[in-house]
Design an enzyme around this catalytic site. Sequence first.
Site, mmCIF file in Angstrom:
data_model
loop_
_atom_site.group_PDB
_atom_site.id
_atom_site.type_symbol
_atom_site.label_atom_id
_atom_site.label_comp_id
_atom_site.label_asym_id
_atom_site.label_seq_id
_atom_site.Cartn_x
_atom_site.Cartn_y
_atom_site.Cartn_z
ATOM 1 N N CYS A 113 0.818 -1.228 0.000
ATOM 2 C CA CYS A 113 0.000 0.000 0.000
ATOM 3 C C CYS A 113 0.848 1.273 0.000
ATOM 4 O O CYS A 113 0.345 2.356 -0.304
ATOM 5 C CB CYS A 113 -0.932 0.003 1.204
ATOM 6 S SG CYS A 113 -2.105 -1.361 1.183
ATOM 7 N N HIS A 260 -3.308 7.434 2.570
ATOM 8 C CA HIS A 260 -3.695 6.116 2.083
ATOM 9 C C HIS A 260 -5.130 5.863 2.520
ATOM 10 O O HIS A 260 -5.494 6.119 3.673
ATOM 11 C CB HIS A 260 -2.741 5.073 2.662
ATOM 12 C CG HIS A 260 -3.133 3.666 2.325
ATOM 13 N ND1 HIS A 260 -3.521 3.298 1.066
ATOM 14 C CD2 HIS A 260 -3.202 2.547 3.094
ATOM 15 C CE1 HIS A 260 -3.814 2.014 1.062
ATOM 16 N NE2 HIS A 260 -3.632 1.535 2.282
ATOM 17 N N ASN A 290 -9.946 0.328 -0.257
ATOM 18 C CA ASN A 290 -8.478 0.317 -0.207
ATOM 19 C C ASN A 290 -7.935 -0.251 -1.521
ATOM 20 O O ASN A 290 -8.016 -1.459 -1.750
ATOM 21 C CB ASN A 290 -8.022 -0.521 0.992
ATOM 22 C CG ASN A 290 -6.507 -0.535 1.145
ATOM 23 O OD1 ASN A 290 -5.777 -0.073 0.263
ATOM 24 N ND2 ASN A 290 -6.033 -1.064 2.259
HETATM 25 N N1 COA Z 1 -19.110 -7.762 8.660
HETATM 26 C C1 COA Z 1 -19.639 -8.008 9.869
HETATM 27 N N2 COA Z 1 -18.909 -8.348 10.940
HETATM 28 C C2 COA Z 1 -17.583 -8.485 10.749
HETATM 29 C C3 COA Z 1 -16.962 -8.265 9.513
HETATM 30 C C4 COA Z 1 -17.799 -7.887 8.440
HETATM 31 N N3 COA Z 1 -17.309 -7.629 7.224
HETATM 32 N N4 COA Z 1 -15.650 -8.454 9.644
HETATM 33 C C5 COA Z 1 -15.418 -8.787 10.907
HETATM 34 N N5 COA Z 1 -16.598 -8.815 11.593
HETATM 35 C C6 COA Z 1 -16.827 -9.147 12.988
HETATM 36 C C7 COA Z 1 -15.732 -9.982 13.577
HETATM 37 O O1 COA Z 1 -15.952 -11.336 13.284
HETATM 38 C C8 COA Z 1 -15.882 -9.676 15.052
HETATM 39 O O2 COA Z 1 -16.905 -10.452 15.545
HETATM 40 P P1 COA Z 1 -16.797 -11.119 17.012
HETATM 41 O O3 COA Z 1 -16.636 -9.974 17.959
HETATM 42 O O4 COA Z 1 -18.091 -11.849 17.135
HETATM 43 O O5 COA Z 1 -15.603 -11.999 16.950
HETATM 44 C C9 COA Z 1 -16.332 -8.226 15.081
HETATM 45 O O6 COA Z 1 -16.814 -7.940 13.756
HETATM 46 C C10 COA Z 1 -15.254 -7.248 15.449
HETATM 47 O O7 COA Z 1 -14.112 -7.540 14.684
HETATM 48 P P2 COA Z 1 -12.815 -6.692 14.832
HETATM 49 O O8 COA Z 1 -11.771 -7.261 13.946
HETATM 50 O O9 COA Z 1 -12.494 -6.469 16.285
HETATM 51 O O10 COA Z 1 -13.326 -5.298 14.244
HETATM 52 P P3 COA Z 1 -12.530 -3.956 14.135
HETATM 53 O O11 COA Z 1 -13.256 -2.890 14.854
HETATM 54 O O12 COA Z 1 -11.076 -4.124 14.421
HETATM 55 O O13 COA Z 1 -12.650 -3.634 12.589
HETATM 56 C C11 COA Z 1 -11.335 -3.792 10.609
HETATM 57 C C12 COA Z 1 -12.122 -4.552 11.673
HETATM 58 C C13 COA Z 1 -10.757 -4.795 9.645
HETATM 59 C C14 COA Z 1 -12.273 -2.843 9.883
HETATM 60 C C15 COA Z 1 -10.222 -2.984 11.299
HETATM 61 O O14 COA Z 1 -9.509 -3.807 12.174
HETATM 62 C C16 COA Z 1 -9.288 -2.372 10.327
HETATM 63 O O15 COA Z 1 -9.648 -1.503 9.564
HETATM 64 N N6 COA Z 1 -7.992 -2.773 10.360
HETATM 65 C C17 COA Z 1 -7.001 -2.234 9.480
HETATM 66 C C18 COA Z 1 -7.221 -2.791 8.115
HETATM 67 C C19 COA Z 1 -6.344 -2.155 7.119
HETATM 68 O O16 COA Z 1 -6.357 -0.957 6.986
HETATM 69 N N7 COA Z 1 -5.606 -2.956 6.379
HETATM 70 C C20 COA Z 1 -4.820 -2.537 5.308
HETATM 71 C C21 COA Z 1 -3.673 -1.737 5.770
HETATM 72 S S1 COA Z 1 -2.807 -1.217 4.390
#
Ligand code: COA
Length: 336
Positions: A113, A260, A290
């Site tokens: 990225c 980004h 993204n």
């Molecule tokens: N729809 C519904 N629920 C979802 C889901 C989706 N698409 N994806 C995950 N969940 C659920 C999980 O299973 C979890 O459920 P649980 O509590 O029953 O286990 C719950 O949502 C919370 O998951 P969590 O991973 O703690 O959520 P979060 O607040 O961290 O958000 C992201 C998840 C991926 C949006 C976040 O972590 C993020 O943006 N991370 C960085 C990603 C990124 O930028 N990557 C590229 C970098 S270049």
Amino acid sequence: MPRIHIIGVGGYLPERVMTNKDLEAIVDTDDQWIFERTGIRQRHIISEGEHTSDLAAAAARQALDDAGLTIADIDALIVATTTPDMIFPSTASIVQSKLGASGFPAWDIQAVCSGFVYGLAHADAMMRGGMFRRVLLIGAESMSRIMDWTDRSTCVLFGDGAGAVVLEARDAGDEPQGGIIGSVLKADGSYRPLLMARHPHPGASPDMPDMAVDAAGVAAVEMQGNEVFRNAVNKLGEVVGDVLAHCHMQPSDVDLLIPHQANIRIINATAKKLKLGTENIAITVEKHANTSAASVPLALNTYYREGKIRKGQVLLLEAFGAGFVWGANLLRWSKD
Ligand code: COA
């Protein structure tokens, strides 16, 4: 020593749009969850038969047009991508050929990225050193091709597209304040288990035996979202401070942050650190999701075409990606 200016900007998004609603039919998710956690409403998806090099070539044509140039005026071509058409040859050499050119050097940069931010620093250094006068720099991705479409925690986050700039070295005496001011790049490969797409070739990652592959046997993105999120916020917060210090500038000097586009909450955390208001942040994550190495140049292209970037403004570009690799560039916009 010359200064390096952006003299042309272009972008390309594949025609097909996949909304969060569309995703509800594929995985157990909903529009509200995706939008609240990420700021994403939709993403563009490459069509069958289309390749990263096609997206790159389309963005490049628009950037060349914008600069009033043709490919014959270019001395080097760099493509930042993590989803190349093939393992080799490089996507850059394929793009060069699709643009009807040959002869000048063309190569890829793999910084996931952060590819465009790395590429800009890379081109700036080479051009200031006198190696090239005009460089075509492209960020292009077909992230949808490396998604596990059964994994709701990753497949909702990414999209496809390409952004491009034409860079030109100009005598510093002409516009002493304009162009790229400076860059800071960072990497720490010890974080690699948190975000990766393993090599699909069997045996390529002997230290990582349980390789994730999608139904077609293609390596897919694996991510520990929480950890990536935390690191992105911290490391981007640091690197924007580092690039400002490196260039002897203050947060108040920044007119537009072009971050980004991974997650609106990560973007807002960086903007808060810089005390920037919404009007000073380029946000395209809602419509593009993204797009990895394409995200920064696509956001630049969107804001440029909407007339939101004016001559003399200071732009701060930043990105964070798998590795981890991260970085930032500062530049003063010199284009009308
Ligand atoms: N729809 C519904 N629920 C979802 C889901 C989706 N698409 N994806 C995950 N969940 C659920 C999980 O299973 C979890 O459920 P649980 O509590 O029953 O286990 C719950 O949502 C919370 O998951 P969590 O991973 O703690 O959520 P979060 O607040 O961290 O958000 C992201 C998840 C991926 C949006 C976040 O972590 C993020 O943006 N991370 C960085 C990603 C990124 O930028 N990557 C590229 C970098 S270049």
